[in-house]
Write an enzyme that holds these catalytic residues in place. Sequence first.
Site, PDB file in Angstrom:
ATOM      1  N   CYS A  91      -5.252  -1.118  69.225  1.00 28.70           N
ATOM      2  CA  CYS A  91      -5.637  -0.667  70.558  1.00 28.70           C
ATOM      3  C   CYS A  91      -4.588   0.300  71.093  1.00 28.70           C
ATOM      4  CB  CYS A  91      -5.762  -1.880  71.481  1.00 28.70           C
ATOM      5  SG  CYS A  91      -6.247  -1.483  73.167  1.00 28.70           S
ATOM      6  N   HIS A 133     -15.169  -3.897  71.575  1.00 23.34           N
ATOM      7  CA  HIS A 133     -13.764  -3.798  71.970  1.00 23.34           C
ATOM      8  C   HIS A 133     -13.634  -3.031  73.290  1.00 23.34           C
ATOM      9  CE1 HIS A 133      -9.363  -3.107  70.988  1.00 23.34           C
ATOM     10  NE2 HIS A 133      -9.589  -2.156  71.882  1.00 23.34           N
ATOM     11  N   GLU A 134     -14.296  -1.883  73.381  1.00 29.64           N
ATOM     12  CA  GLU A 134     -14.184  -1.063  74.592  1.00 29.64           C
ATOM     13  C   GLU A 134     -14.858  -1.723  75.792  1.00 29.64           C
ATOM     14  OE1 GLU A 134     -12.005   1.182  74.545  1.00 29.64           O
ATOM     15  OE2 GLU A 134     -11.854   1.333  72.374  1.00 29.64           O
ATOM     16  N   HIS A 137     -12.620  -4.108  77.496  1.00 31.62           N
ATOM     17  CA  HIS A 137     -11.696  -3.469  78.451  1.00 31.62           C
ATOM     18  C   HIS A 137     -12.322  -3.364  79.838  1.00 31.62           C
ATOM     19  CE1 HIS A 137      -8.230  -2.299  76.102  1.00 31.62           C
ATOM     20  NE2 HIS A 137      -9.000  -1.765  75.160  1.00 31.62           N
TER      21      HIS A 137
END
Length: 172
Positions: A91, A133-134, A137
């Site tokens: 990341c 993953h994004e 966030h």
Amino acid sequence: MSVLQVLTFPDDRLRTVAKPVDAVTPEIQKIVDDMIETMYDEEGIGLAATQVDIHKRIVVIDISETRDEPMVLINPEILEKRGEDGIEEGCLSVPGARALVPRAAEVTVKALDRDGKEFTFEADDLLAICVQHELDHLQGKLFVDYLSPLKRKRIQDKLAKIKRFNEKQQNA
């Protein structure tokens, strides 16, 4: 276009839950363009607005080998997850750290593009993992949150040591 500063763990701003984009305006399009430039400058394959201290539901991704096929996801939403997968993830906000994270093997995603048009797509393999993953966030979650407290602490200590070293180099 501008390269934006990427926040690094354990910065509390990374824990902010992003708000939906009300309308895709020229200002939002500039944010998207700056995020794409930042992602390429940092040599990443994905970037969420939260990582650059913009708390809106915007993600950019480019997993192409030629690095010229950016995908823009505004107000992304995972509609369906299927199967199990996982790779050793890294990341931009946790530089130098990698860890195996369990993810869905395939996802169906709905989002708006850079022009505000809604679209839906199927993702698998690296794209599915990158999308998940994004989107984490945007919820204030990092891949290190999937790790044991001990592993998370080791990563935090390593990043603090790197930061101190870099500060010494700048002051020398």
